[in-house]
Every structure is written in structure tokens, then in C-alpha cells.
Design a protein around this motif. Structure first.
Motif, PDB file in Angstrom:
ATOM      1  N   CYS A   1      -5.864  19.837   1.509  1.00  0.00           N
ATOM      2  CA  CYS A   1      -7.039  19.954   1.117  1.00  0.00           C
ATOM      3  C   CYS A   1      -7.461  19.288   2.785  1.00  0.00           C
ATOM      4  O   CYS A   1      -7.655  17.997   2.791  1.00  0.00           O
ATOM      5  CB  CYS A   1      -7.874  19.199   0.284  1.00  0.00           C
ATOM      6  SG  CYS A   1      -9.424  19.076   0.195  1.00  0.00           S
TER       7      CYS A   1
ATOM      8  N   CYS B   1     -10.776  16.289   2.120  1.00  0.00           N
ATOM      9  CA  CYS B   1     -10.406  15.163   1.909  1.00  0.00           C
ATOM     10  C   CYS B   1      -9.266  14.467   2.682  1.00  0.00           C
ATOM     11  O   CYS B   1      -8.452  13.568   2.080  1.00  0.00           O
ATOM     12  CB  CYS B   1     -10.416  15.022   0.285  1.00  0.00           C
ATOM     13  SG  CYS B   1      -9.741  15.693  -0.783  1.00  0.00           S
TER      14      CYS B   1
ATOM     15  N   CYS C   1     -13.550  15.027  -4.402  1.00  0.00           N
ATOM     16  CA  CYS C   1     -14.051  16.546  -3.110  1.00  0.00           C
ATOM     17  C   CYS C   1     -13.744  17.261  -4.017  1.00  0.00           C
ATOM     18  O   CYS C   1     -13.469  17.500  -4.602  1.00  0.00           O
ATOM     19  CB  CYS C   1     -12.222  16.590  -2.933  1.00  0.00           C
ATOM     20  SG  CYS C   1     -12.479  17.303  -1.464  1.00  0.00           S
TER      21      CYS C   1
ATOM     22  N   CYS D   1     -11.574  20.883  -3.425  1.00  0.00           N
ATOM     23  CA  CYS D   1     -10.243  20.390  -4.005  1.00  0.00           C
ATOM     24  C   CYS D   1     -10.274  20.176  -5.601  1.00  0.00           C
ATOM     25  O   CYS D   1      -9.316  19.998  -6.304  1.00  0.00           O
ATOM     26  CB  CYS D   1      -9.223  19.640  -3.049  1.00  0.00           C
ATOM     27  SG  CYS D   1      -9.425  17.996  -2.923  1.00  0.00           S
TER      28      CYS D   1
HETATM   29 ZN   LIG Z   1     -10.521  17.437  -1.266  1.00  0.00          ZN
END
Ligand SMILES: [Zn+2]
Ligand SMILES: [Zn+2]
Length: 379
Positions: free
Chosen positions: A161, A164, A187, A190
Motif C-alpha cells: 500500500c 501507509c 490505513c 488498505c
Molecule cells: Zn495502507
């Protein structure tokens, strides 16, 4: 020089989590000690395990990418991992410096254990008494065959991701009267997994599992009772992300038998015999679970007396032997007499001095009524 974990797994520095996992699985299959007990191979197997331990964990990977070795820092555990340590301090301090103390937590796994499932199974009394084998249809989640549980469409893979950077949570610095406060939350891009699946598998919509109907063969041990649960390990619902399956419980429901009533492992039934047979005694064939058996009705048998047939009940689930079959006798009084029969009975009554009997009380514990009551209480 420290071992290069990327070289060990044979992947590039920009390899995705999916590529790292696939490379590891391929090598692990090749080098597993069960397959290849050679000491050199085992050393190499330790190396790939160490490399995977670091590179599969976004947090450790980040430490490693910054020049550290999270394994030597954690007190070893990985074979051949050279220490970096001296002079650079504690790596979790570095993580804290970058991301705040919550950096310890890391992303949550997409893989979770599946739930247990339960199915009800109707069986007959004789199946419970002697045990049986049953085929059952179960409807549970299984690993998706299209993506093998990964959740990504064939030819694609999960990506780290970018919001993050694989940590699964995002941090925010806010100012308050106490100074700077670091807060973190899962996050949003995700959902805390640390990876995103850009193209979900069309078969399972990214869940990694599909529903399927299977036929299972279940061994039912002798002696099961209503409500007994048989545990089939790993036959329940597969978890998300190809996670291990829960267990399947088969709950036994024993169908009522037209003749035999079960109390514990004993069976009870009632037979009716004519008054004359009760008085004179007889042998009487009876269809038991084991086939036809002869019961011995002693001369002078009273209504409500019981005749036990030892070891003709239900098999004990634990331990040896079986319960008994208790045959309760009911003496039938003839209700229609032709003139000749009536005449015979009157003669018999006269011979026995029973033409004008008086009712006699039975002692409290011996009458038919109390025997019936005992039977209901399972005694
Ligand atoms: Zn993430
Ligand atoms: Zn799928």
C-alpha cells in the motif's frame, strides 16, 4: 558482510510481497529438510527462512532496507544473518523516530483462521447402538481455486500500500497544549492490511475463498446419543486469505424408535402377554436390535414386571460392554369371553376361592404405579 536477504530469495529489491512469498515457497519446497537432509541444504534452508522472516514483514523489511538487520537485533534466530548493530543504536528507536511508538504493531494479516461449522445428522437407534459410517453433504467455504486464496486475479498480485507503505496504519502529528502528539489509525486505503489488491480475483471477489458443497464420510462411533457432537478437525469454513479451516461439528439427532425407548445406554420396551401365559409361563420371541431373542416369561408373572436382557442395549461410548434391554411385561385381561370360556373362568375362580375378592392394598414401594414412576425417573 551481512547476508543479502534479497539475493538469498533470488528476488529484486523492488519485489512485491507476493513475489517474495512465491520465491520463498518455491525454495522452501526444494530445500525443506524432509526433502533434502544434506547439512549444506539445511544451512541454506535456514537462510531462506531468515530472509523470508524479514522480507515478508513490512516492518522488519523497512528496518532492513534502511541498513539494519532486525533478526540480529531481536537476539538472533536467523541463520547466517550478520549483525549490523554496533554504533547505530536500537532499531526500534529508529522506527519510533520515523513513525512513532505505534510502529511496533505492523499491518494485520489478510489470512485468518476460518470459523467452525456445525451440521445436524439424523440417525436411527440401531446406528447409534452399533456405530455406522455416514455420507454427509457439507456446504462450507473452501480455498478459491482460481487465486489459491491470494485474492488477486490470476497474473496480478497484491501490492504494498503506497499510503501507509505497508505498515497498515497511518500516523498523524497534532499539536496540543502538551506539545506534539502522535496518533495513528488503520490505513484507510488498505484497511490495515498493508497491501492492496488492485485487481481482485473475479471468482471470489478478493476474499480468497468460495462456497462449495462437498460430500464427507463420517464415522459415527457406537454409543453416540442425542446431542453428541463429533469433531472433524479442519473440515469447517476456510478462513479469509486462504487461512486455515475451522472445525466441523456433526451433531447427532437420534430418531425416536417405534418400539424401544432409550434411557442412557439401556433400552426399554413393553410386551403384552395374555393372562393365561402370564399365569402358566411361556417363552416368547422378541425382535431386538440383535435379531430375534427368546424371553423367558416365568409362571406367575405380574403386570409391570420387567425382564432384563443383559448386553442387548446400546454400546457404551466410553469403556466396554453394552447397556441392557429391559422388557416390561403387561398382562392382558381378556375382554370378550364366549360362554365356554366364561364357564371355565368361573370354575377356576371357584376353585381358587376368588369369587368375591376384596381389594388389597400393596405396600407403597411395590405396586405397578410406583414401578411405572421409577421407570419414568430412569431407575
Ligand atoms: Zn495502507
Ligand atoms: Zn479467488
Amino acid at each position: 558482510m551481512a547476508t543479502d536477504y534479497y539475493t538469498v530469495l533470488g528476488v529484486g529489491r523492488d519485489a512485491s510481497q507476493d513475489q517474495i512469498k512465491k520465491a520463498f515457497r518455491r525454495l522452501a519446497r526444494e530445500l525443506h529438510p524432509d526433502v533434502n537432509p544434506d547439512p549444506k541444504t539445511q544451512e541454506r534452508f535456514k537462510e531462506i527462512n531468515a530472509a523470508y522472516e524479514v522480507l515478508s514483514d513490512p516492518q522488519k523489511k523497512q528496518v532492513y532496507d534502511l541498513g539494519g538487520d532486525p533478526l540480529s537485533q531481536a537476539g538472533g534466530g536467523g541463520g547466517g544473518a550478520g549483525g549490523f548493530g554496533a554504533g547505530f543504536g536500537n532499531f526500534s528507536d529508529i522506527m519510533d523516530a520515523f513513525f512513532g511508538a505505534s510502529a511496533q504493531r505492523g499491518p494485520r494479516s489478510r489470512t485468518r483462521r476460518g470459523q467452525d461449522a456445525m451440521i445436524r445428522l439424523d440417525i436411527e437407534l440401531d446406528e447409534a447402538a452399533f456405530g455406522t459410517t455416514k455420507e454427509i453433504q457439507v456446504d462450507t467455504a473452501i480455498v478459491c481455486t482460481t487465486c489459491t486464496g491470494e485474492g488477486a486475479a490470476p497474473g496480478t498480485s497484491a501490492q504494498t500500500c503506497d499510503m501507509c507503505r505497508g505498515r497498515g496504519e497511518v500516523s498523524q502529528v497534532t499539536r496540543s497544549f502538551l506539545g506534539q502528539v502522535m496518533t495513528s489509525r488503520p490505513c484507510p486505503q488498505c484497511q490495515g492490511f498493508g497491501t492492496v489488491v488492485p485487481t481482485p480475483c473475479p471468482e471470489c471477489a478478493g476474499d480468497g475463498r468460495i462456497r462449495s458443497r462437498r460430500t464427507l464420510t463420517v464415522k459415527i462411533p457406537a454409543g453416540v446419543d442425542n446431542g453428541t457432537r463429533i469433531q472433524l478437525a479442519g473440515e469447517g469454513e476456510v478462513g479469509p486469505g486462504g487461512g486455515p479451516a475451522g472445525d466441523l461439528y456433526v451433531e447427532i439427532h437420534e430418531q425416536a424408535h417405534p418400539v424401544f425407548q432409550r434411557r442412557g445406554d439401556d433400552l426399554h420396551c413393553t410386551v403384552t402377554i395374555p393372562m393365561t401365559a402370564a399365569a402358566l409361563g411361556t417363552k416368547c420371541p422378541l425382535e431386538t436390535l440383535d435379531g430375534v431373542e427368546e424371553i423367558d416369561v416365568r409362571p406367575g408373572t405380574q403386570s409391570g414386571q420387567s425382564i432384563p436382557l443383559h448386553q442387548r442395549g446400546v454400546t457404551h461410548l466410553r469403556g466396554n460392554g453394552r447397556g441392557d434391554l429391559i422388557v416390561h411385561v403387561e398382562v392382558q385381561t381378556p375382554s370378550k369371553l364366549d360362554p365356554e370360556q366364561e364357564e371355565l373362568l368361573r370354575r377356576l375362580a371357584k376353585l381358587r376361592g376368588e369369587e368375591r375378592p376384596t381389594g388389597q392394598f400393596q405396600p407403597g414401594q411395590q405396586g405397578l404405579f410406583s414401578r411405572l414412576k421409577d421407570a419414568f425417573n430412569g431407575r
